[in-house]
Write a protein that holds these residues in place. Structure first.
Motif, PDB file in Angstrom:
ATOM      1  N   GLU A 322     -76.061  -1.217 -98.722  1.00  0.00           N
ATOM      2  CA  GLU A 322     -74.999  -0.476 -98.033  1.00  0.00           C
ATOM      3  C   GLU A 322     -75.601   0.736 -97.349  1.00  0.00           C
ATOM      4  N   GLY A 323     -75.256   0.927 -96.077  1.00  0.00           N
ATOM      5  CA  GLY A 323     -75.801   2.042 -95.324  1.00  0.00           C
ATOM      6  C   GLY A 323     -77.101   1.654 -94.642  1.00  0.00           C
ATOM      7  N   GLY A 324     -77.819   2.653 -94.134  1.00  0.00           N
ATOM      8  CA  GLY A 324     -79.063   2.373 -93.440  1.00  0.00           C
ATOM      9  C   GLY A 324     -78.816   1.828 -92.044  1.00  0.00           C
ATOM     10  N   VAL A 332     -80.067  -9.306 -86.330  1.00  0.00           N
ATOM     11  CA  VAL A 332     -80.167 -10.609 -86.981  1.00  0.00           C
ATOM     12  C   VAL A 332     -81.003 -10.439 -88.251  1.00  0.00           C
ATOM     13  N   GLY A 333     -80.521 -10.999 -89.344  1.00  0.00           N
ATOM     14  CA  GLY A 333     -81.224 -10.853 -90.608  1.00  0.00           C
ATOM     15  C   GLY A 333     -80.698  -9.670 -91.412  1.00  0.00           C
ATOM     16  N   ARG A 334     -81.247  -9.466 -92.574  1.00  0.00           N
ATOM     17  CA  ARG A 334     -80.750  -8.445 -93.486  1.00  0.00           C
ATOM     18  C   ARG A 334     -81.684  -7.245 -93.591  1.00  0.00           C
ATOM     19  N   GLU A 335     -82.755  -7.217 -92.773  1.00  0.00           N
ATOM     20  CA  GLU A 335     -83.713  -6.130 -92.874  1.00  0.00           C
ATOM     21  C   GLU A 335     -83.116  -4.825 -92.379  1.00  0.00           C
ATOM     22  N   LYS A 336     -83.143  -3.822 -93.220  1.00  0.00           N
ATOM     23  CA  LYS A 336     -82.641  -2.506 -92.868  1.00  0.00           C
ATOM     24  C   LYS A 336     -83.640  -1.432 -93.302  1.00  0.00           C
ATOM     25  N   ALA A 337     -83.621  -0.325 -92.573  1.00  0.00           N
ATOM     26  CA  ALA A 337     -84.398   0.841 -92.967  1.00  0.00           C
ATOM     27  C   ALA A 337     -83.483   1.766 -93.758  1.00  0.00           C
TER      28      ALA A 337
END
Length: 449
Positions: A322-324, A332-337
């Motif tokens: 959650e967030g980021g 696209v995809g679930r990669e988050k910073a």
């Protein structure tokens, strides 16, 4: 018969190891260290409370950590702190930033801030009694978190004998109770009720605390707690103090409902409080693991959030997604910073490590922070670390696109006569931390104008 308890005292991240008497403790310690936390069956050990309770929320992978490891006759620890026991062996793991052998003020101060409780009157100590008294102070926060999800409901089988039939008629019971017809019908029904084994457990805990020397104050400390206590009492009209043992037995398997996760935490806490006497004196507690454990990295991060949110920092729920911000523009995809904390002018990471100088900063930690700066388009970054009796704020300029990276320390290990004085010291350190961050951002702003 009361067992003679043997307490082993150590600190977290003790790489040198704490010696112990192998003849007395080796078998019990092997039991405690045999499995990582994620493989401990909490249903089998309801007297063990672990924070965070959901191992997946912690990026430091607490679930794969062992409470400690054994190297010959020495106990080696990692980030896990707290108290744990098995049979006649007990282990107290203090923060390595504690200044003496008795009072772990730093650990208790972080717990006070994270769980929003008042500990000024708590008598500290590393023994079993002191640790389990702390559970009483946790109860209001756990109760409020659970009640915010609503009063827990589940289907209950009820037996009635009246004229308002609304379920399955129980012929055998009807003949037994109403052999001369009086207008009543014996029947059984399934009801979605707030009066169930979980709310009954909470009610028994409330009644126990109401007469406890430490408990009466925490139950009525604020309006939200008072309302939560009142809600549980109204939801459990069939409460009977003589049914305590039966209620405990019905709650030995933790809740698994994904919506009522806070009730699972409350359920485990209530079990520990109500079974405190058995744990304290070792009655019927053979082969039971019991205690309360904290992941130091998680606790440090959550504590800093209580300080930094006052000056506009956001704290993404980076361990549960959650967030980021998305790394790629197409999302696209679930990669988050997801840095631990971010603001428009700086990103910060909490590190429960000794960063006394730049040589202690790992390449991975450094590169991760640089990546956060790029993705969040900020010119400042830093690590916030606990320190022992020293004060540092080291800032270096970055090559390429520029910017700064800092190590910002908080002195958490000062010697104080009592916990109240330590809280005053930490309030000053928190103010100083905010000033250090402001100074970093102000200097950078001047350089870029």
């Amino acid at each position: 018969m009361k067992r003679m308890m043997k307490l082993i005292k150590t600190t977290d991240n003790n790489g040198r190891g704490e010696p112990f008497d192998a003849a007395l403790h080796l078998g019990n310690l092997k039991k405690l260290s045999a499995k990582p936390l994620c493989e401990l069956d909490l249903a089998e050990h309801p007297n063990l409370l672990i924070f965070p309770s959901d191992f997946k929320v912690n990026g430091d992978d607490i679930g794969n950590q062992h409470i400690f490891t054994i190297d010959e006759n020495r106990l080696l620890t990692g980030n896990i702190m707290g108290f744990i026991g098995y049979n006649n062996t007990q282990v107290s793991i203090r923060s390595r930033f504690a200044t003496n052998d008795t009072n772990d003020y730093f650990l208790h101060y972080m717990l006070q801030r994270v769980f929003a409780i008042n500990l000024f009157d708590l008598k500290f100590g590393t023994n079993n009694e002191g640790v389990f008294n702390f559970l009483i102070y946790l109860f209001p926060e756990f109760l409020k978190r659970a009640i915010r999800q609503g009063v827990y409901k589940e289907y209950q089988t009820r037996n009635y004998n009246d004229a308002n039939v609304k379920g399955r008629i129980d012929i055998a019971r009807h003949i037994r109770q109403n052999i001369s017809f009086t207008g009543k019908i014996a029947y059984t029904t399934r009801e979605y009720s707030t009066d169930n084994h979980v709310t009954q457990l909470v009610r028994h805990t409330i009644e126990y605390l109401a007469v406890h020397p430490l408990g009466s104050n925490v139950l009525y400390n604020d309006e939200e707690t008072r309302n939560a206590v009142s809600g549980i009492c109204q939801a459990t009209p069939t409460y009977n103090r003589k049914e305590l043992r039966s209620v405990i037995n019905c709650n030995l398997r933790p809740l698994s409902h994904p919506f009522f996760i806070e009730y699972r935490n409350l359920q485990l806490l209530c079990l520990q409080i109500l079974q405190h006497e058995e744990i304290r004196y070792g009655n019927d507690n053979n082969n039971q693991i019991y205690g309360i454990l904290y992941d130091g990295a998680w606790l440090w991060e959550e504590y800093l959030n209580t300080v930094l949110r006052d000056i506009g920092f956001l704290h993404p729920k980076n361990k549960i997604g959650e967030g980021g911000i998305h790394i790629f523009t197409d999302k696209v995809g679930r990669e988050k910073a997801m840095p631990d904390y971010h603001r428009s002018d700086i990103v910060l990471d909490a590190k429960y490590k000794r960063y006394s100088d730049w040589s202690a900063v790992s390449r991975d930690d450094r590169n991760q922070l640089i990546a956060y700066m790029h993705l969040y388009n900020t010119v400042n970054s830093g690590f916030i670390v606990p320190l022992e009796n020293s004060d540092i704020k080291m800032t270096r300029s970055l090559s390429g696109r520029g910017g700064t990276m800092s190590i910002i320390g908080m002195n958490v290990s000062t010697i104080c006569d009592n916990f109240k004085d330590f809280c005053s010291h930490m309030a000053k350190e928190e103010k100083l931390l905010k000033e250090k961050i402001a100074q970093i951002c102000d200097c950078s702003r001047i350089e870029h104008t």
